[in-house]
Design an enzyme around this catalytic site. Structure first.
Site, PDB file in Angstrom:
ATOM      1  N   LYS A 202     -28.964 -63.090 -31.310  1.00 16.64           N
ATOM      2  CA  LYS A 202     -30.034 -64.030 -31.784  1.00 16.64           C
ATOM      3  C   LYS A 202     -31.326 -63.194 -31.855  1.00 16.64           C
ATOM      4  O   LYS A 202     -31.383 -62.475 -31.155  1.00 16.64           O
ATOM      5  CB  LYS A 202     -30.109 -65.225 -30.578  1.00 16.64           C
ATOM      6  CG  LYS A 202     -30.684 -66.690 -31.241  1.00 16.64           C
ATOM      7  CD  LYS A 202     -29.573 -67.328 -31.866  1.00 16.64           C
ATOM      8  CE  LYS A 202     -30.081 -68.536 -32.634  1.00 16.64           C
ATOM      9  NZ  LYS A 202     -29.172 -69.600 -32.759  1.00 16.64           N
TER      10      LYS A 202
HETATM   11  P1  NAD Z   1     -35.162 -76.559 -38.727  1.00 22.68           P
HETATM   12  O1  NAD Z   1     -36.335 -75.740 -38.285  1.00 22.68           O
HETATM   13  O2  NAD Z   1     -34.528 -76.905 -39.888  1.00 22.68           O
HETATM   14  O3  NAD Z   1     -35.319 -78.239 -38.020  1.00 22.68           O
HETATM   15  C1  NAD Z   1     -35.856 -78.015 -36.641  1.00 22.68           C
HETATM   16  C2  NAD Z   1     -36.263 -79.548 -36.332  1.00 22.68           C
HETATM   17  O4  NAD Z   1     -36.756 -79.816 -35.316  1.00 22.68           O
HETATM   18  C3  NAD Z   1     -37.630 -80.048 -37.285  1.00 22.68           C
HETATM   19  O5  NAD Z   1     -37.599 -81.140 -37.671  1.00 22.68           O
HETATM   20  C4  NAD Z   1     -38.620 -79.980 -36.339  1.00 22.68           C
HETATM   21  O6  NAD Z   1     -39.888 -80.919 -36.716  1.00 22.68           O
HETATM   22  C5  NAD Z   1     -38.091 -80.455 -34.926  1.00 22.68           C
HETATM   23  N1  NAD Z   1     -38.849 -80.181 -33.993  1.00 22.68           N
HETATM   24  C6  NAD Z   1     -39.521 -78.888 -33.620  1.00 22.68           C
HETATM   25  N2  NAD Z   1     -40.121 -78.946 -32.321  1.00 22.68           N
HETATM   26  C7  NAD Z   1     -39.778 -80.576 -32.266  1.00 22.68           C
HETATM   27  C8  NAD Z   1     -40.076 -81.094 -30.874  1.00 22.68           C
HETATM   28  N3  NAD Z   1     -41.084 -80.448 -29.959  1.00 22.68           N
HETATM   29  N4  NAD Z   1     -39.967 -82.391 -30.542  1.00 22.68           N
HETATM   30  C9  NAD Z   1     -39.159 -82.947 -31.658  1.00 22.68           C
HETATM   31  N5  NAD Z   1     -38.640 -82.245 -32.825  1.00 22.68           N
HETATM   32  C10 NAD Z   1     -39.105 -80.959 -33.004  1.00 22.68           C
HETATM   33  O7  NAD Z   1     -34.039 -75.993 -37.337  1.00 22.68           O
HETATM   34  P2  NAD Z   1     -32.408 -76.222 -37.469  1.00 22.68           P
HETATM   35  O8  NAD Z   1     -31.666 -74.994 -38.394  1.00 22.68           O
HETATM   36  O9  NAD Z   1     -31.964 -77.607 -37.983  1.00 22.68           O
HETATM   37  O10 NAD Z   1     -32.170 -75.922 -36.200  1.00 22.68           O
HETATM   38  C11 NAD Z   1     -32.102 -77.223 -35.163  1.00 22.68           C
HETATM   39  C12 NAD Z   1     -31.323 -76.801 -33.716  1.00 22.68           C
HETATM   40  O11 NAD Z   1     -30.131 -76.734 -34.255  1.00 22.68           O
HETATM   41  C13 NAD Z   1     -31.740 -75.529 -32.896  1.00 22.68           C
HETATM   42  O12 NAD Z   1     -31.739 -75.685 -31.594  1.00 22.68           O
HETATM   43  C14 NAD Z   1     -30.880 -74.463 -33.693  1.00 22.68           C
HETATM   44  O13 NAD Z   1     -30.629 -73.268 -32.763  1.00 22.68           O
HETATM   45  C15 NAD Z   1     -29.681 -75.318 -33.684  1.00 22.68           C
HETATM   46  N6  NAD Z   1     -28.523 -74.938 -34.625  1.00 22.68           N
HETATM   47  C16 NAD Z   1     -28.911 -74.729 -35.996  1.00 22.68           C
HETATM   48  C17 NAD Z   1     -27.733 -73.931 -36.717  1.00 22.68           C
HETATM   49  C18 NAD Z   1     -27.923 -74.015 -38.130  1.00 22.68           C
HETATM   50  O14 NAD Z   1     -27.275 -73.531 -39.042  1.00 22.68           O
HETATM   51  N7  NAD Z   1     -29.219 -73.985 -38.758  1.00 22.68           N
HETATM   52  C19 NAD Z   1     -26.651 -73.900 -36.578  1.00 22.68           C
HETATM   53  C20 NAD Z   1     -26.429 -73.935 -35.112  1.00 22.68           C
HETATM   54  C21 NAD Z   1     -27.211 -74.796 -34.102  1.00 22.68           C
END
Ligand code: NAD
Length: 438
Positions: A124
């Protein structure tokens, strides 16, 4: 103001809760490892190896900003384990990101890939900055300079980044192009797999963008089957409406689940009639957040966590559900789209209250699973159809759910320890066969 359930006097609301001590994400993940290691009697020396990442890479690099000034950035790539295959994991751009977070997230990728039977290890990384605070051309230059600084520390057979919070398919296109121009000048096709989550036209796969949400929906359906819980007509709340949150909400809406409360970094909205998840997703794509979306009432974070619903999908950041939030939640299921959204204290409260948790290591593993499909397609110069990708993902998620379920039953433990236990068994087997070099 629509009727959001009032809090009871005996229940601490998140705002009344004492400020929690600094959250040590990596320590939390190490503790889960220790718990699962005990369950499977993992040899002590293997636990010792897995408690720390193999490599911690930090790069400092300058970038020329639009105003002509130079700004210094700090980038990270943590390589936790490559016993099962190349390091694999996302790149996060976020202002609060820290070395501790990346170590935790890299370790989780090791467990995730092992649980899913993928030939990958865990990694990561990312950069500590707010990508919303700079222009598109600045993000492009920051990304290119970051990947250039990482140099041969990544590679299609060595360490394969993907999108995470604050990054997306466009980020991966810049990363691929930078790597190609540094290392793949002649054999361009052979380095296509250096990153996954690319745009389909630039070597990505169909189905990657929705993959994490899709995998999570398969898990929710498996849980519902076993709990004899009909999800049709049920109510959903989602925290974080980016890649994971928005796709999950849209896919669940196709199954008759209604999104009634949603939040992101700008605040929280409530609509008892249900949001049109598809339209809200389009709105966020155009406007960058849910702020200003007309069809909902603004609510506070406290009110969001008190909303009467059935399923809660945290899909933002870690450490969002502490004891106070867990006391406030009025749902049957928390399905972890985000990595590490429940603190151990929060999870304990959920357990006592009989609220089920589908742990991150399984629930959001659809993303890395389809990333693996992308990597395989790149190696074979193939393009699979969306149907092929969807079918494989569905089977992979069901099989992993089953492995978790059987382990939990056999060892009388919770689903999180079961995921770690299954993952550790596979890794322990490999160490037992290959032993420790030299
Ligand atoms: P993203 O950047 O597309 O979206 C993140 C979202 O979280 C946004 O809507 C943002 O506004 C919101 N956010 C940020 N800070 C916040 C806060 N303090 N309070 C409330 N909302 C808040 O990211 P993503 O890719 O959707 O990832 C989200 C989570 O899922 C992370 O924990 C990431 O590690 C996990 N994840 C993502 C993937 C992937 O394929 N993208 C895979 C596995 C896990």
């Amino acid at each position: 103001m629509q009727s959001v359930p009032p809090s009871t006097t005996s229940t601490p609301t998140p705002s009344q809760a004492p400020t929690p001590p600094r959250y040590e994400f990596f320590k939390v993940i190490q503790n889960y490892l220790d718990d699962a290691a005990k369950i499977i009697s993992l040899p002590e020396h293997i636990r010792g190896i897995l408690r720390q990442p193999k490599n911690e890479i930090i790069v400092n690099f300058p970038v020329r900003m639009d105003n002509g000034e130079y700004r210094q950035f700090k980038g990270y790539r943590i390589q936790h384990s490559n016993i099962l295959g190349p390091y694999k994991g996302g790149m996060r751009y976020h202002e609060t990101a820290s070395l501790d977070d990346f170590k935790a997230l890299a370790a989780m990728m090791t467990w995730k890939c092992s649980l899913m039977n993928l030939p990958f290890g865990g990694g990561k990384g990312g950069i500590k900055f707010d990508p919303r605070g700079v222009s598109r051309t600045e993000v492009a230059r920051i990304t290119r300079r970051f990947f250039h600084s990482l140099g041969a520390n990544i590679g299609p057979d060595y360490d394969i980044p993907a999108p995470d919070v604050g990054t997306n398919a466009q980020t991966m296109a810049w990363a691929l192009d930078t790597y190609m121009n540094s290392f793949g000048l002649v054999q361009r096709q052979s380095v296509m797999g250096v990153v996954t989550g690319k745009p389909v036209s630039s070597g990505g796969t169909f189905g990657r963008e929705k993959a994490t949400g899709q995998g999570l929906v398969h898990c929710v359906l498996d849980w519902a089957d076993r709990a004899r819980f009909d999800i049709k007509g049920k109510k959903l709340m989602v925290q974080g409406f980016g890649n994971v949150g928005s796709h999950t909400a849209v896919l669940l809406s196709h199954l008759g689940v209604s999104l009634i409360a949603v939040g992101d970094h700008t605040g929280y909205l409530y609509n008892p009639e249900g949001f049109n998840a598809h339209r809200l997703k389009q709105y966020v794509e155009q406007n960058g957040s849910i702020a200003g979306y007309a069809n909902g009432t603004k609510i506070s974070r406290e009110q969001f966590f008190q909303t009467q619903a059935d399923i809660f999908v945290p899909a933002a950041l870690e450490n969002q559900i502490g004891a106070a939030e867990a006391e406030a939640l009025q749902v049957r299921l928390v399905a972890e789209g985000a990595n590490g959204p429940c603190s151990p204290e929060g999870e304990e409260v959920l357990r006592k209250r009989g609220i089920d948790v589908l742990p991150d290591v399984l629930a959001n593993a659809g993303g890395v699973t389809v990333s693996y499909y992308e990597w395989v397609q790149n190696r074979r110069s193939e393009q699979w159809t969306i149907q092929e990708v969807d079918e494989r993902l569905e089977k992979a998620m069901h099989d992993a759910y089953d492995r978790m379920f059987q382990f939990a039953k056999l060892h009388n433990t919770d689903y999180r320890r079961a995921c770690y236990g299954v993952a550790l068994q596979r890794i322990a087997q490999v160490y037992a066969e290959r032993e420790i070099f030299p």
